[in-house]
Design a protein around this motif. Structure first.
Motif, mmCIF file in Angstrom:
data_model
loop_
_atom_site.group_PDB
_atom_site.id
_atom_site.type_symbol
_atom_site.label_atom_id
_atom_site.label_comp_id
_atom_site.label_asym_id
_atom_site.label_seq_id
_atom_site.Cartn_x
_atom_site.Cartn_y
_atom_site.Cartn_z
ATOM 1 N N ILE A 105 0.831 -1.857 0.132
ATOM 2 C CA ILE A 105 -0.287 -0.027 -0.214
ATOM 3 C C ILE A 105 0.659 1.408 0.062
ATOM 4 C CG2 ILE A 105 -1.501 1.477 1.521
ATOM 5 C CD1 ILE A 105 -2.866 -1.540 3.022
ATOM 6 N N GLY A 106 0.786 2.112 -1.398
ATOM 7 C CA GLY A 106 1.516 3.455 -1.452
ATOM 8 C C GLY A 106 2.560 3.440 -2.144
ATOM 9 N N ASP A 107 3.374 4.586 -2.904
ATOM 10 C CA ASP A 107 3.763 3.807 -3.828
ATOM 11 C C ASP A 107 5.684 4.276 -3.304
ATOM 12 O OD1 ASP A 107 4.849 4.546 -6.424
ATOM 13 O OD2 ASP A 107 5.201 6.931 -6.194
ATOM 14 N N VAL A 108 6.640 3.829 -4.018
ATOM 15 C CA VAL A 108 7.645 3.052 -3.886
ATOM 16 C C VAL A 108 8.672 3.700 -4.809
ATOM 17 C CG1 VAL A 108 7.695 1.989 -1.903
ATOM 18 C CG2 VAL A 108 8.241 1.102 -3.553
ATOM 19 N N LYS A 109 8.177 3.743 -5.861
ATOM 20 C CA LYS A 109 8.660 3.634 -7.339
ATOM 21 C C LYS A 109 10.270 4.810 -7.527
ATOM 22 C CE LYS A 109 8.507 3.370 -12.228
ATOM 23 N NZ LYS A 109 7.750 3.271 -13.181
ATOM 24 N N GLY A 110 11.409 4.748 -7.267
ATOM 25 C CA GLY A 110 12.156 5.545 -8.139
ATOM 26 C C GLY A 110 12.139 6.417 -6.163
ATOM 27 N N LYS A 111 11.618 5.913 -4.976
ATOM 28 C CA LYS A 111 12.477 6.495 -3.746
ATOM 29 C C LYS A 111 13.077 4.978 -2.828
ATOM 30 C CE LYS A 111 8.339 8.646 -4.133
ATOM 31 N NZ LYS A 111 9.344 10.104 -3.615
ATOM 32 N N VAL A 112 14.093 6.020 -2.087
ATOM 33 C CA VAL A 112 14.588 4.830 -1.585
ATOM 34 C C VAL A 112 13.481 4.440 0.564
ATOM 35 C CG1 VAL A 112 16.630 5.317 0.747
ATOM 36 C CG2 VAL A 112 16.608 7.120 -1.349
ATOM 37 N N ALA A 113 13.630 3.226 0.353
ATOM 38 C CA ALA A 113 12.772 3.439 0.935
ATOM 39 C C ALA A 113 13.694 3.069 2.101
ATOM 40 C CB ALA A 113 12.154 1.480 0.407
ATOM 41 N N VAL A 114 12.480 3.336 3.732
ATOM 42 C CA VAL A 114 13.310 2.807 5.315
ATOM 43 C C VAL A 114 12.288 2.077 5.919
ATOM 44 C CG1 VAL A 114 14.746 4.005 7.128
ATOM 45 C CG2 VAL A 114 14.373 5.261 4.536
ATOM 46 N N MET A 115 12.532 0.848 6.068
ATOM 47 C CA MET A 115 11.666 0.318 6.388
ATOM 48 C C MET A 115 11.798 -0.145 8.390
ATOM 49 S SD MET A 115 11.733 -3.734 4.398
ATOM 50 C CE MET A 115 9.915 -4.058 4.597
ATOM 51 N N VAL A 116 10.755 0.023 9.237
ATOM 52 C CA VAL A 116 11.034 0.372 9.927
ATOM 53 C C VAL A 116 10.381 -1.447 11.168
ATOM 54 C CG1 VAL A 116 11.061 2.188 12.067
ATOM 55 C CG2 VAL A 116 11.253 3.056 10.064
ATOM 56 N N ASP A 117 11.519 -1.783 11.622
ATOM 57 C CA ASP A 117 10.257 -2.220 12.700
ATOM 58 C C ASP A 117 10.429 -2.127 14.213
ATOM 59 O OD1 ASP A 117 8.835 -4.074 13.613
ATOM 60 O OD2 ASP A 117 9.117 -5.652 12.113
ATOM 61 N N ASP A 118 10.367 -2.853 15.061
ATOM 62 C CA ASP A 118 10.506 -2.724 16.947
ATOM 63 C C ASP A 118 11.861 -4.100 16.569
ATOM 64 O OD1 ASP A 118 8.974 -4.973 16.492
ATOM 65 O OD2 ASP A 118 8.211 -4.716 18.889
ATOM 66 N N ALA B 75 12.885 -9.136 5.469
ATOM 67 C CA ALA B 75 13.266 -9.847 3.462
ATOM 68 C C ALA B 75 12.122 -9.711 2.982
ATOM 69 C CB ALA B 75 14.231 -10.648 3.937
ATOM 70 N N LYS B 76 10.741 -10.452 2.866
ATOM 71 C CA LYS B 76 10.599 -10.444 1.971
ATOM 72 C C LYS B 76 9.744 -8.779 1.186
ATOM 73 C CE LYS B 76 8.557 -15.243 2.887
ATOM 74 N NZ LYS B 76 7.611 -16.511 2.831
ATOM 75 N N GLY B 77 9.554 -8.548 2.291
ATOM 76 C CA GLY B 77 8.719 -6.953 2.433
ATOM 77 C C GLY B 77 9.666 -6.435 1.493
ATOM 78 N N ALA B 78 11.334 -6.503 1.873
ATOM 79 C CA ALA B 78 12.341 -6.101 1.095
ATOM 80 C C ALA B 78 12.440 -6.424 -0.371
ATOM 81 C CB ALA B 78 13.147 -5.972 1.826
ATOM 82 N N ALA B 79 11.686 -7.501 -1.452
ATOM 83 C CA ALA B 79 12.246 -8.016 -2.109
ATOM 84 C C ALA B 79 10.711 -7.448 -2.729
ATOM 85 C CB ALA B 79 12.253 -9.367 -1.905
ATOM 86 N N LEU B 80 9.976 -7.139 -1.985
ATOM 87 C CA LEU B 80 8.245 -6.370 -2.618
ATOM 88 C C LEU B 80 8.196 -4.814 -3.391
ATOM 89 C CD1 LEU B 80 5.277 -6.627 -3.647
ATOM 90 C CD2 LEU B 80 5.264 -6.511 -0.664
ATOM 91 N N GLN C 120 10.797 -4.712 -6.291
ATOM 92 C CA GLN C 120 9.810 -5.047 -7.608
ATOM 93 C C GLN C 120 9.113 -4.320 -7.568
ATOM 94 O OE1 GLN C 120 7.700 -8.935 -6.499
ATOM 95 N NE2 GLN C 120 9.171 -10.329 -5.738
ATOM 96 N N GLU C 121 8.554 -3.517 -6.755
ATOM 97 C CA GLU C 121 7.539 -2.237 -6.949
ATOM 98 C C GLU C 121 8.922 -1.197 -7.563
ATOM 99 O OE1 GLU C 121 4.554 -2.166 -7.206
ATOM 100 O OE2 GLU C 121 4.310 -4.096 -6.467
ATOM 101 N N GLY C 122 9.659 -1.178 -7.859
ATOM 102 C CA GLY C 122 10.728 0.375 -8.390
ATOM 103 C C GLY C 122 11.365 0.932 -7.030
ATOM 104 N N ALA C 123 11.635 0.407 -5.500
ATOM 105 C CA ALA C 123 12.701 1.131 -5.062
ATOM 106 C C ALA C 123 13.652 1.316 -5.607
ATOM 107 C CB ALA C 123 12.180 0.412 -3.763
ATOM 108 N N ARG C 124 14.601 2.679 -5.175
ATOM 109 C CA ARG C 124 15.741 2.281 -5.563
ATOM 110 C C ARG C 124 16.875 1.650 -4.409
ATOM 111 N NH1 ARG C 124 16.137 7.578 -5.641
ATOM 112 N NH2 ARG C 124 17.873 8.181 -4.395
ATOM 113 N N GLU C 125 16.388 2.377 -3.684
ATOM 114 C CA GLU C 125 17.157 1.262 -1.967
ATOM 115 C C GLU C 125 16.399 1.335 -1.423
ATOM 116 O OE1 GLU C 125 20.146 4.369 -1.232
ATOM 117 O OE2 GLU C 125 21.644 3.744 -2.743
ATOM 118 N N VAL C 126 17.112 -0.418 -0.759
ATOM 119 C CA VAL C 126 16.289 0.091 0.697
ATOM 120 C C VAL C 126 16.875 -0.628 1.832
ATOM 121 C CG1 VAL C 126 14.678 -1.934 1.776
ATOM 122 C CG2 VAL C 126 14.547 -1.729 -0.975
#
Length: 403
Positions: A298-311, A320-325, A328-334
């Motif tokens: 849910i949301g747009d990550v294409k061409g962006k730097v994605a920062v995944m946050v968890d406790d 890891a599965k979230g990063a793979a997704l 696939q959706e076009g994130a530049r870096e994770v």
């Protein structure tokens, strides 16, 4: 019988950088305006250099460990409200360390300007734990630093016996400093005939004799309500945010991602601090413990730097599965960010598989050298915990640090 041996306090600042293979490094520090007469180092805007005697060799690569050994809080926490100092000359404070994370305890003591209390912790041949305080704590405020990390049952039992030893030694107040609170995920019943182990552990700590608990980034807010004693909740996000702010990434290119629906509130608060970055959510369905299946984004990550946050990161299946997704959706870096690095197998294989630009964690749990990999960054929360302990001891506001 094996006894606990704590490392000696650091004599000088040391920093490691994953981007340099040489034995020299430099880093610029900004010091807060604390009026602390006990400070060993207080040099605003000074450049600190360190020279290692020989390069460090780790079997799985050299991690980036920017641990701040100077008595400063993260830059993110700088503000006028921090100008007000507290009384830090009270000799009636005692800090003891368990065997779970002695390195963090030593850093906390160094920040606070106190010596770790002398304590004898042994294991008998049959596994029973023996604890003896080697100095008087009568009438003192005692702080016991012991995360209940793996082996969780061993470390939890050790904490309970430490609390009991302090209570029987007539300590005035006993605070359990638990950087990582084990069993926190068992905080509700999701199906019939389940135990709420988080409540049980809270009862054990209370009945052992603790007067207060200080914990970092609890898995859920309701865990504080399981205790019948005061709980000070320390948020470690400022430490990670301060590090991310040093990155040369445009705020327009950032998107904060929650790896599941349950972490949306945490990710939203994180995004607000990162220049109000946009938010994305990974929708997953879990078929069993430590087993996750990613379904949608849910949301747009294409061409962006994605920062995944968890406790926390346990087996790293969810993140890891979230990063793979995201790729696939076009994130530049994770980037992956979490407070508690449990790193149960096969977490290291998943995190070092090329999905992440960087994995940013804190040292609430000790990270074994065998679990180091080049993309790993370890941030220290010792200064934050040390400042919180002083504020609890001097009856000052703790929440004002995070506002």
């Amino acid at each position: 019988m094996a006894s606990l041996t704590l490392p000696s306090p650091p004599q000088s600042s040391s920093f490691l950088s994953s981007s340099s293979s040489s034995a020299s490094c430099s880093l610029t520090h900004r010091s807060l305006a604390f009026s602390d007469s006990r400070s060993r180092i207080h040099v605003p805007n000074a450049t600190v250099r360190c020279d290692l005697s020989e390069p460090l060799n780790f079997p799985n690569g050299k991690p980036n460990i920017p641990i701040l050994n100077e008595r400063t809080l993260p830059k993110f926490l700088e503000s006028a409200r921090m100008q007000k100092t507290v009384n830090r000359s009270n000799a009636r404070i005692k800090l003891f360390s368990g065997t779970a994370n002695p390195a963090l305890s030593q850093e906390i003591a160094w920040y606070m300007g106190v010596e770790l209390g002398k304590i004898n912790i042994k294991r008998f041949a049959d596994g029973e734990i023996y604890v003896q305080l080697k100095e008087s704590v009568r009438g003192c405020d005692v702080y016991l630093v012991q995360p209940t990390c793996p082996p969780a049952n061993e470390n939890l039992m050790e904490l309970l016996i430490m609390i009991d030893a302090c209570r029987r030694a007539s300590a005035k107040n006993i605070t359990a400093v638990i950087p990582y609170f084990g069993y926190a995920r068992a905080d509700r019943k999701t199906q019939g005939r389940e135990s709420i182990a988080a409540k049980l552990v809270a009862n054990l700590i209370t009945e052992a004799g603790a007067n207060r608990v200080l914990a970092c980034d609890l898995h859920s807010g309701q865990s504080m309500g399981y205790f019948d004693i005061p709980v000070d909740h320390v948020y470690c996000q400022p430490v990670i945010l301060d590090y991310l702010a040093s990155k040369t990434v445009s705020s327009n290119d950032l998107v904060v991602v929650s790896p599941d629906v349950g972490g949306v509130a945490r990710a939203r608060a994180f995004a607000k601090k990162l220049s109000d970055a946009p938010l994305a959510i990974v929708d997953k369905r879990r078929h069993g413990h430590n087993v996750a299946e990613v379904m949608n984004l849910i949301g747009d990550v294409k061409g962006k730097v994605a920062v995944m946050v968890d406790d926390m990161i346990d087996t790293a299946g969810t993140i890891a599965k979230g990063a793979a997704l995201l790729h696939q959706e076009g994130a530049r870096e994770v980037y992956a960010c979490c407070t508690h690095a449990v790193f149960s197998p096969p977490a290291i294989e998943r995190l070092s598989g090329g999905l992440f630009q960087e994995v940013i964690i804190t040292n609430t749990l000790p990270v074994a050298e065998k679990n180091y990999f080049p993309e790993l960054t370890v941030l220290s929360v010792a200064n934050l915990l040390g400042e919180t302990i002083w504020r609890v001891h001097d009856d000052c506001s703790v929440s004002s640090i995070f506002q």
